[in-house]
Design a protein around this motif. Structure first.
Motif, mmCIF file in Angstrom:
data_model
loop_
_atom_site.group_PDB
_atom_site.id
_atom_site.type_symbol
_atom_site.label_atom_id
_atom_site.label_comp_id
_atom_site.label_asym_id
_atom_site.label_seq_id
_atom_site.Cartn_x
_atom_site.Cartn_y
_atom_site.Cartn_z
ATOM 1 N N MET A 49 0.852 -1.194 0.000
ATOM 2 C CA MET A 49 0.000 0.000 0.000
ATOM 3 C C MET A 49 0.890 1.247 0.000
ATOM 4 O O MET A 49 2.056 1.168 0.362
ATOM 5 N N ARG A 82 -10.405 -0.766 -2.380
ATOM 6 C CA ARG A 82 -10.584 -0.452 -3.801
ATOM 7 C C ARG A 82 -10.410 1.051 -4.037
ATOM 8 O O ARG A 82 -9.686 1.471 -4.943
ATOM 9 N N GLY A 107 -6.850 2.035 -3.628
ATOM 10 C CA GLY A 107 -6.117 1.588 -4.825
ATOM 11 C C GLY A 107 -6.336 2.525 -6.006
ATOM 12 O O GLY A 107 -5.395 2.871 -6.719
ATOM 13 N N LEU A 163 -2.947 1.832 -7.527
ATOM 14 C CA LEU A 163 -2.406 0.510 -7.175
ATOM 15 C C LEU A 163 -3.329 -0.592 -7.715
ATOM 16 O O LEU A 163 -4.306 -0.977 -7.076
ATOM 17 N N GLU A 164 -3.024 -1.081 -8.900
ATOM 18 C CA GLU A 164 -3.855 -2.107 -9.551
ATOM 19 C C GLU A 164 -3.987 -3.365 -8.700
ATOM 20 O O GLU A 164 -5.051 -3.976 -8.638
ATOM 21 N N LEU A 194 -3.972 -3.678 -5.512
ATOM 22 C CA LEU A 194 -4.860 -3.474 -4.374
ATOM 23 C C LEU A 194 -6.333 -3.495 -4.837
ATOM 24 O O LEU A 194 -7.194 -4.075 -4.178
ATOM 25 N N ILE A 195 -6.599 -2.898 -5.990
ATOM 26 C CA ILE A 195 -7.955 -2.930 -6.561
ATOM 27 C C ILE A 195 -8.343 -4.377 -6.865
ATOM 28 O O ILE A 195 -9.448 -4.827 -6.542
#
Ligand code: NAP
Ligand code: MG
Length: 402
Positions: free
Chosen positions: A6, A338, A341, A346-347, A349-350
């Motif tokens: 993160m 989400r 992200g 941050l792909e 995290l999504i």
């Protein structure tokens, strides 16, 4: 698997009773093994709110303004019983009310739809999302019980000396009266939050009030929505292939029941309070309802729509396993991840947030669920599990997605 990194911390607001217990279970089972979790932690448990004279709630709301995204556990709103139970210094205000007063905005509530649990309304095949204005009206009213005959008046005194006086009623005997308010600023931000959210979700937006009866108050809401739509959103909506639709609240209720769902329904504060419980119950249960507060500045606070599930907590304290539904609390976390992200680009995290939701839903659709859902589900083969068993099943489903 390498843990997902993160960038910016989430504002984490811990809470009370059964949901506080579930909070820790979710972190241990579904978050720590997958994410290098970064949060700024605020303990909104009632004991700590009391110790800090509720300053912790204000600090948590301010931190939400600083970082942009928060995830909140359900909390006790103290009443007389709780003051005794927790030996409180005073009957602290509802943390949600304190947070809403600082962040302003709109509360969006969406049901989690799963196969096997059919809405009470047969035609609803898609979710209906309630957008509830979170400021003013009857929640900030001034009420009077008039003991005897007399005159009731409504008076506005402008700073420039302007005075408007309206006669309300001539009382022949005792009665009640009430004044309430809203502000253009809050109504405009409510409207913009709704238009933005509908665009975000690519869903039609419905709005309803009682403007035919309330020709100034409710009509003003209708006018503000119409003006902002024409000036700022019509083109965007047409491009996205979605519609803005205004209708009278009683007509809206009838249309909602006949609809197939799949839209955002914007409602004034009281209407939103009532209709969100109706929609939640009709879609299955309050335990399957997610909630997010979106502020006009674009701050997000995610939570479950239900409370701290007190009755289950007392069973838990007796050492009995409880079958408390963790879905809405899981979705509070996934919603926050989400959004974090998206804001931080941050792909991974999504993707994790999407997978976490998918794993939770597929666990239930595979027939593994808590007692409350088993009572509603029409699946043939069901296994009722306790909360921890449910979470470890979700973990297996989640691991299978990586
Ligand atoms: P609640 O916690 O929502 O629970 C009411 C009942 O609904 C429960 O007793 C349970 O029914 C069922 N239920 C709710 N969530 C469930 C879940 N996740 N899994 C399974 N069943 C669930 O409301 P409450 O008991 O009226 O309030 C308890 C405390 O929560 C109060 O102190 C209140 O102030 C607080 N509260 C906080 C929030 C918030 O922080 N957003 C919202 C509402 C209430 P059964 O007992 O029949 O199983
Ligand atoms: Mg309510």
């Amino acid at each position: 698997m390498q843990k997902i990194m993160m960038k910016t911390p989430l504002v984490e607001m811990d809470g009370d009773e059964m949901t506080r217990v579930i909070w820790r279970f979710i972190k241990d089972e579904l978050i720590y093994p997958f994410v290098d979790l970064k949060t700024e932690y605020y303990d909104l448990g009632l004991k700590h709110r009391d110790e800090t004279d509720d300053q912790v709630t204000i600090d948590a709301a301010e931190a939400t303004k600083k970082y942009g995204v928060a995830v909140k556990c359900a909390t006790i709103t103290p009443n007389a019983d709780r003051v005794k139970e927790y030996n409180l210094k005073k009957m602290w205000k509802s943390p949600n009310a304190t947070i809403r007063a600082i962040l302003d905005g709109t509360v969006f509530r969406a049901p989690i739809v799963v196969k096997g649990i059919k809405p009470a309304v047969r035609s609803w095949t898609k979710p209906i999302i309630i957008a509830r204005h979170a400021y003013g009206d009857v929640y900030k009213n001034t009420e009077v019980y008039a003991e005897g005959p007399g005159q009731a008046e409504l008076v506005f005194t402008g700073n420039d000396g302007q005075k408007i006086t309206k006669h309300v009623h001539t009382f022949d005997g005792p009665g009640v009266l009430m004044a309430m308010h809203n502000t253009d600023q809050s109504i405009k931000s409510f409207a913009r939050s709704c238009f933005n959210y509908a665009l975000d979700q690519k869903m039609d937006l419905w709005f309803s009030t009682k403007d035919t009866i309330s020709k100034t108050y409710d009509h003003h809401f209708k006018d503000i929505f119409a003006e902002i739509y024409e000036n700022e959103y019509r083109e965007k909506f047409e491009k996205a292939g979605i519609e803005y639709f205004y209708t009278l609240i009683d007509d809206a209720v009838a249309r909602v029941v006949r609809s197939s769902g799949g839209f955002v329904w914007a409602l004034k504060n009281y209407d939103g309070d009532v209709m969100s419980d109706m929609i939640a119950t009709a879609f299955g249960s309050l335990a399957m309802m997610t909630s997010v507060l979106v502020s006009p500045e674009g701050y997000y606070e995610y939570e479950a729509a239900h409370g701290t599930v007190q009755r289950h907590y007392y069973r838990y304290l007796e050492g009995k396993p409880t079958s408390t539904n963790a879905m809405a609390t899981i979705f509070a976390w996934s919603g926050a991840f989400r959004k974090r992200g998206e804001l931080d680009g941050l792909e991974d995290l999504i993707d994790y947030a999407n997978k976490l939701e998918k794993a939770s839903v597929s666990t239930i659709e595979d027939g593994i669920m808590t007692g409350d859902l088993a009572a509603l589900s029409e699946l043939e083969n069901k296994t009722i599990v306790n909360t921890q068993e449910f979470l470890s099943e979700v973990r297996k489903h989640l691991e299978a997605l990586y």
